[in-house]
Scaffold this active site. Structure first.
Site, PDB file in Angstrom:
ATOM      1  N   GLU A 241      -2.950  -1.028  14.420  1.00 22.57           N
ATOM      2  CA  GLU A 241      -3.217  -1.630  13.121  1.00 22.57           C
ATOM      3  C   GLU A 241      -4.211  -2.784  13.170  1.00 22.57           C
ATOM      4  O   GLU A 241      -3.847  -3.943  12.889  1.00 22.57           O
ATOM      5  CB  GLU A 241      -1.905  -2.098  12.483  1.00 22.57           C
ATOM      6  CG  GLU A 241      -0.869  -1.005  12.348  1.00 22.57           C
ATOM      7  CD  GLU A 241       0.334  -1.408  11.492  1.00 22.57           C
ATOM      8  OE1 GLU A 241       0.476  -2.599  11.194  1.00 22.57           O
ATOM      9  OE2 GLU A 241       1.116  -0.531  11.124  1.00 22.57           O
TER      10      GLU A 241
ATOM     11  N   ASN B 114       0.056   4.977  10.891  1.00 30.96           N
ATOM     12  CA  ASN B 114       1.289   4.296  10.496  1.00 30.96           C
ATOM     13  C   ASN B 114       1.349   4.313   8.977  1.00 30.96           C
ATOM     14  O   ASN B 114       0.435   3.824   8.311  1.00 30.96           O
ATOM     15  CB  ASN B 114       1.303   2.837  10.974  1.00 30.96           C
ATOM     16  CG  ASN B 114       1.436   2.733  12.488  1.00 30.96           C
ATOM     17  OD1 ASN B 114       1.598   3.742  13.172  1.00 30.96           O
ATOM     18  ND2 ASN B 114       1.367   1.519  12.998  1.00 30.96           N
TER      19      ASN B 114
ATOM     20  N   TYR C  77       3.841   3.547   5.620  1.00 33.59           N
ATOM     21  CA  TYR C  77       5.081   3.014   5.043  1.00 33.59           C
ATOM     22  C   TYR C  77       5.152   3.208   3.543  1.00 33.59           C
ATOM     23  O   TYR C  77       6.210   3.466   2.993  1.00 33.59           O
ATOM     24  CB  TYR C  77       5.238   1.522   5.386  1.00 33.59           C
ATOM     25  CG  TYR C  77       5.550   1.320   6.851  1.00 33.59           C
ATOM     26  CD1 TYR C  77       6.853   1.399   7.314  1.00 33.59           C
ATOM     27  CD2 TYR C  77       4.530   1.103   7.786  1.00 33.59           C
ATOM     28  CE1 TYR C  77       7.155   1.247   8.668  1.00 33.59           C
ATOM     29  CE2 TYR C  77       4.819   0.961   9.135  1.00 33.59           C
ATOM     30  CZ  TYR C  77       6.130   1.035   9.574  1.00 33.59           C
ATOM     31  OH  TYR C  77       6.422   0.908  10.897  1.00 33.59           O
TER      32      TYR C  77
ATOM     33  N   HIS D 155      -0.647  -4.592  20.722  1.00 35.71           N
ATOM     34  CA  HIS D 155       0.185  -4.672  19.520  1.00 35.71           C
ATOM     35  C   HIS D 155       0.350  -6.170  19.212  1.00 35.71           C
ATOM     36  O   HIS D 155       1.440  -6.705  19.179  1.00 35.71           O
ATOM     37  CB  HIS D 155       1.522  -3.959  19.735  1.00 35.71           C
ATOM     38  CG  HIS D 155       2.192  -3.489  18.481  1.00 35.71           C
ATOM     39  ND1 HIS D 155       2.545  -2.185  18.257  1.00 35.71           N
ATOM     40  CD2 HIS D 155       2.577  -4.158  17.367  1.00 35.71           C
ATOM     41  CE1 HIS D 155       3.126  -2.063  17.064  1.00 35.71           C
ATOM     42  NE2 HIS D 155       3.162  -3.265  16.506  1.00 35.71           N
TER      43      HIS D 155
ATOM     44  N   ARG E 181       6.921   5.589  22.079  1.00 36.09           N
ATOM     45  CA  ARG E 181       5.737   4.738  21.957  1.00 36.09           C
ATOM     46  C   ARG E 181       6.143   3.276  22.158  1.00 36.09           C
ATOM     47  O   ARG E 181       7.024   2.783  21.450  1.00 36.09           O
ATOM     48  CB  ARG E 181       5.116   4.921  20.565  1.00 36.09           C
ATOM     49  CG  ARG E 181       3.983   3.962  20.304  1.00 36.09           C
ATOM     50  CD  ARG E 181       3.300   4.206  18.948  1.00 36.09           C
ATOM     51  NE  ARG E 181       2.276   3.200  18.785  1.00 36.09           N
ATOM     52  CZ  ARG E 181       2.177   2.346  17.773  1.00 36.09           C
ATOM     53  NH1 ARG E 181       3.024   2.409  16.760  1.00 36.09           N
ATOM     54  NH2 ARG E 181       1.243   1.439  17.747  1.00 36.09           N
TER      55      ARG E 181
ATOM     56  N   GLU F 142       4.018   5.545  13.355  1.00 34.44           N
ATOM     57  CA  GLU F 142       5.104   4.737  12.781  1.00 34.44           C
ATOM     58  C   GLU F 142       5.405   5.233  11.377  1.00 34.44           C
ATOM     59  O   GLU F 142       4.491   5.478  10.587  1.00 34.44           O
ATOM     60  CB  GLU F 142       4.734   3.249  12.643  1.00 34.44           C
ATOM     61  CG  GLU F 142       4.662   2.490  13.931  1.00 34.44           C
ATOM     62  CD  GLU F 142       4.312   1.009  13.726  1.00 34.44           C
ATOM     63  OE1 GLU F 142       4.625   0.449  12.647  1.00 34.44           O
ATOM     64  OE2 GLU F 142       3.720   0.441  14.649  1.00 34.44           O
TER      65      GLU F 142
HETATM   66  C1  FCB Z   1       3.885  -2.298  11.274  1.00 32.51           C
HETATM   67  C2  FCB Z   1       3.848  -2.837  12.683  1.00 32.51           C
HETATM   68  C3  FCB Z   1       5.159  -2.815  13.387  1.00 32.51           C
HETATM   69  C4  FCB Z   1       6.294  -3.149  12.463  1.00 32.51           C
HETATM   70  C5  FCB Z   1       6.238  -2.339  11.210  1.00 32.51           C
HETATM   71  C6  FCB Z   1       7.359  -2.590  10.243  1.00 32.51           C
HETATM   72  O1  FCB Z   1       2.879  -2.881  10.529  1.00 32.51           O
HETATM   73  O2  FCB Z   1       2.936  -2.111  13.466  1.00 32.51           O
HETATM   74  O3  FCB Z   1       5.066  -3.664  14.488  1.00 32.51           O
HETATM   75  O4  FCB Z   1       6.311  -4.505  12.228  1.00 32.51           O
HETATM   76  O5  FCB Z   1       5.031  -2.560  10.548  1.00 32.51           O
END
Ligand code: FCB
Length: 465
Positions: free
Chosen positions: A166, A301, A303, A121, A77, A359
């Site tokens: 995002e 995405n 985290y 992006h 990607r 992500e």
């Molecule tokens: C996300 C972004 C990516 C990167 C990660 C850590 O929010 O999409 O570009 O910065 O976090």
């Protein structure tokens, strides 16, 4: 020993974005982006850096394709830099700008790697910002033209398209919190920007479906989603978590999958004074219907989760409630269970046709030891635990079809500059040398086996030499 084996056809990949890795700002007539301007403003980037060289991927992309090939991934990607394709943001299309991505796509396909192309992006052409950027509808029109230009050149070969990455970050970090380009602090502007981002998504979907001719081309969008947990069972904290969920997750999910903004979240905004009356003045007839055009997939995405409590003024406050050692370098809690819960919720409440985790990854304080190795076991732990959660979600019936590690390379982490390393590959920014971290070796094994042992990393990590 138990194993997590992923279904046949599950796609394994890594992700990057143009601004974070390419560099080559002055090459072939590339225009200025809002991130160039933002980084040039003193105090915006924590280490005072910018992305004008970054990983120099613009010149080293063949070497980077070799890294992907070594990892054995089936997908990659990346994003296209709008200022390379339309230096003024609209109007003239740069053929040399397109050539770069054209060659990259061919190289990926030659290596059996499917390109997942993100159109936006975050690197908006500065000339569009000068005319109001995402706070205007005109930018959405320009985005549709840009999508057409890219689809006409790459659409015969690219099978997976992501309109936006995002949009919450582009809208809120950029226009409400001032932490990302263009660095504004105006909640009302952020809501307008969010709507125009969604609208531009809808128009780009239409453009891509008209002009991307590859068989079975799929079009989707990537959202950053985080389950919101109340800091305590108190009613006020539970309401704060609902509020956060409304403005962060549902503000995007509801228009895309239900054709409406979430009523409770709109009411929260009215109460805060970010909106006047219950109308969303920037929404025109037909917009929400267009935004709810069914998608081929949802990109997720993930985290971390967020833990939220009610602030003294009734506004939600995001809290860190976890011990220091469970945080990544970003200060984000390691919480794999949140990925499972998020995926199951998406399936239950929104029923996306397919999901890709576009992500997932972590920044840690990596160090090269005396033998030249980078033993990033905490990253391996992080990825392992999240993949186990993803596997569990598939068993629970979630249509998850692929997973992309953020990131292939250490890179320019936005307002943090080069201080946060997310890569499977270490990048020595002085020499541009790439060094495989131990997580790269680990991921290569996972990809080759399409799965991993059920137990923790100690059984999977072996010494490299
Ligand atoms: C996300 C972004 C990516 C990167 C990660 C850590 O929010 O999409 O570009 O910065 O976090």
């Amino acid at each position: 020993m138990s194993r997590h084996t992923f279904p046949r056809g599950f796609l394994w990949g890594t992700a990057t974005s143009a601004h974070q890795i390419e560099g080559g700002f002055a090459e072939n007539g590339r225009g200025e982006s809002i991130w160039d301007r933002f980084a040039a403003t003193p105090g915006r980037i924590s280490d005072g850096s910018d992305a004008s060289v970054a990983c120099d991927h613009y010149h080293r992309w063949r070497e980077d394709v070799d890294l992907l090939q070594w990892l054995g991934v089936g997908a990659y990607r990346f994003s296209v830099a709008w200022p390379r394709i339309m230096p003024a943001g609209r109007g003239r299309v740069s053929d040399t700008g397109l050539d770069f991505y054209d060659a990259l796509v061919d190289a990926l396909l030659d290596n059996g790697i499917r390109p997942f192309v993100t159109l936006y992006h975050w690197d908006l052409p500065q000339p569009l910002q000068d005319r109001g950027g995402w706070s205007t509808r005109d930018t959405a029109t320009a985005f549709a033209d840009y999508a057409t230009a890219v689809a006409r050149r790459l659409g015969d070969r690219v099978g997976h398209w992501i309109t936006h990455n995002e949009p919450w970050c582009a809208a809120s970090l950029g226009h409400e919190m001032g932490e990302h380009a263009p660095g504004h602090r105006d909640a009302g502007e952020a809501l307008r920007a969010a709507h125009h981002l969604l609208l531009s998504h809808a128009w780009a979907v239409e453009a891509l479906r008209a002009d991307a001719t590859a068989t079975d081309a799929e079009v989707g969008i990537t959202l950053n989603l985080a389950p919101a947990w109340p800091a305590s069972p108190r009613e006020a904290d539970r309401d704060a978590a609902r509020h956060f969920d409304g403005s962060f997750n549902r503000w995007y999910l509801d228009p895309l999958f239900r054709g409406s903004y979430p009523e409770d979240a709109v009411a929260d905004r009215v109460r805060r004074g970010d909106l006047e009356g219950h109308d969303l003045p920037f929404v025109r007839a037909g917009d929400l219907q267009a935004i709810a055009t069914p998608l081929d997939f949802l990109g997720v995405n993930y985290y971390s989760r967020v833990v939220v409590r009610a602030g003294a003024d009734g506004e939600p406050v995001v809290e860190r409630v976890v011990p220091q050692e469970e945080l990544t370098e970003m200060g984000w809690e390691v919480f794999p269970q949140g990925l499972y819960e998020l995926l199951v919720r998406l399936e239950r409440e929104y029923r996306p046709a397919k999901i890709y985790i576009t992500e997932n990854g972590a920044a840690f304080r990596d160090e090269i030891d005396t033998s030249g190795e980078i033993s990033d076991v905490r990253r391996i732990d992080y990825l392992h635990a999240h993949l186990a959660a993803a596997h569990r979600a598939i068993s629970a019936g979630v249509p998850l079809q692929g997973y992309f590690v953020w990131s292939l390379l250490d890179n320019f982490e936005w307002a943090h500059g080069y201080t946060k390393r997310f890569g499977l590959y270490w990048v020595d920014f002085a020499t541009q040398r790439r060094i495989a971290k131990q997580s790269a070796f680990w991921y290569r094994d996972v990809v080759a086996a399409s799965g991993m042992d059920g137990d923790a990393r100690s059984t999977t990590v072996r010494r490299l030499r």
